[in-house]
Scaffold this motif. Structure first.
Motif, PDB file in Angstrom:
ATOM      1  N   TYR A   1      52.493 -51.237  13.419  1.00 64.17           N
ATOM      2  CA  TYR A   1      51.422 -50.471  14.070  1.00 64.17           C
ATOM      3  C   TYR A   1      50.205 -50.408  13.148  1.00 64.17           C
ATOM      4  CZ  TYR A   1      54.986 -48.604  17.301  1.00 64.17           C
ATOM      5  OH  TYR A   1      55.982 -48.462  18.233  1.00 64.17           O
TER       6      TYR A   1
ATOM      7  N   CYS B   1      52.459 -53.979  17.731  1.00 65.23           N
ATOM      8  CA  CYS B   1      51.847 -53.165  18.789  1.00 65.23           C
ATOM      9  C   CYS B   1      50.414 -52.761  18.469  1.00 65.23           C
ATOM     10  CB  CYS B   1      52.686 -51.917  19.038  1.00 65.23           C
ATOM     11  SG  CYS B   1      54.368 -52.267  19.602  1.00 65.23           S
TER      12      CYS B   1
ATOM     13  N   LYS C   1      48.587 -49.214  19.502  1.00 63.10           N
ATOM     14  CA  LYS C   1      49.287 -48.492  20.569  1.00 63.10           C
ATOM     15  C   LYS C   1      50.216 -47.420  19.991  1.00 63.10           C
ATOM     16  CE  LYS C   1      49.286 -52.150  24.078  1.00 63.10           C
ATOM     17  NZ  LYS C   1      50.146 -52.963  24.973  1.00 63.10           N
ATOM     18  N   HIS C   2      50.477 -46.403  20.785  1.00 65.12           N
ATOM     19  CA  HIS C   2      51.421 -45.328  20.461  1.00 65.12           C
ATOM     20  C   HIS C   2      51.153 -44.680  19.096  1.00 65.12           C
ATOM     21  CE1 HIS C   2      53.484 -46.574  24.029  1.00 65.12           C
ATOM     22  NE2 HIS C   2      53.782 -47.753  23.533  1.00 65.12           N
TER      23      HIS C   2
ATOM     24  N   CYS D   1      56.072 -51.626  22.683  1.00 66.81           N
ATOM     25  CA  CYS D   1      54.616 -51.655  22.875  1.00 66.81           C
ATOM     26  C   CYS D   1      54.203 -51.191  24.268  1.00 66.81           C
ATOM     27  CB  CYS D   1      54.074 -53.057  22.621  1.00 66.81           C
ATOM     28  SG  CYS D   1      54.388 -53.689  20.961  1.00 66.81           S
TER      29      CYS D   1
END
Length: 246
Positions: free
Chosen positions: A169, A209, A212-213, A245
């Motif tokens: 990430y 990813c 994201k998140h 993701c």
């Protein structure tokens, strides 16, 4: 059908109750209890459908539920033990997020505690701040990161009945495509190091990813600092693994 559902409810309730009583945790059922309950329900349904025809359906439900509880409990126990071993190897106390009724309110890592082991209902999650693994904007592992991953690999090798998902990430600064590529390369670097230390390559998959998140707001330097991370997700074999993701 209603009788079957009632039997399943009673069986899973008793399973969770027994396992929770044996646990010293007061925040909710242990991972072993959760696995046993899920296994009991699944096993009960399977027993009702496929059990011996000479047994009545109620007996087939109970037999299937009992077998499923044993399997589910065993899976939960394996994950519990891995979380404890990883916590010991990484020098952290595992965080118990196995109670679905209690939502985490804080990120698992902080600037002072850049590594965390989190127990969740269906997996163990190892969260590592990017600075313990890489230099800024790099995907080359630091020497101390290799030692840390060697300890993670040792625990994974001692518990071969799991699969491993490595997820990179970033924060939201810069190009989305660049961040995704960087997160992919960082996840691959971690995977390669685990394999170098004996983990079966077929057990380990990677995702990048990008931003994201996020686990913290991206509109502050402190939040962006925490969002740049790598997570190692450990699932029991045979479990459906979602795309992290999505």
């Amino acid at each position: 059908m209603r009788k079957i559902l009632a039997l399943l409810t009673i069986t899973s309730f008793l399973t969770v109750g027994c396992a929770t009583t044996q646990s010293s945790q007061k925040t909710g059922p242990s991972k072993t209890a959760t696995g046993a309950a899920i296994g009991a329900v699944a096993g009960g349904i399977l027993g009702a459908v496929t059990g011996p025809k000479h047994a009545n359906k109620g007996k087939r439900v109970l037999l299937g539920a009992a077998a499923g509880a044993l399997i589910g409990g065993a899976i939960g126990y394996i994950l519990d033990q891995q979380a404890k071993s990883l916590g010991k190897d990484l020098g952290v106390q595992p965080i118990d997020n196995t109670n679905p009724e209690v939502k985490p309110t804080e990120p698992p890592i902080t600037e002072a505690k850049p590594v965390a082991v989190v127990k969740e209902p269906e997996k163990v999650r190892v969260v590592m701040k990017d600075t313990v693994l890489f230099d800024f904007n790099s995907y080359q592992l630091k020497p101390e990161a290799k030692e840390m991953l060697r300890r993670v690999a040792r625990t994974l090798n001692e518990n071969p009945d799991t699969v491993v998902v490595v997820v990179g990430y970033t924060d939201s600064t810069g190009s989305f495509n660049y961040n995704v590529k960087l997160s992919e390369k960082r996840a691959e670097a971690v995977r390669n190091e685990l394999i170098l230390n004996g983990v079966d390559p077929s057990r380990v998959v990677t995702f990048g990813c990008g931003p994201k998140h996020p686990i913290a707001p991206n509109d502050t330097p402190e939040g962006r600092f925490l969002n740049r991370r790598v997570e190692i997700l450990i699932y029991p074999k045979g479990q459906t693994i979602p795309n992290p993701c999505d």
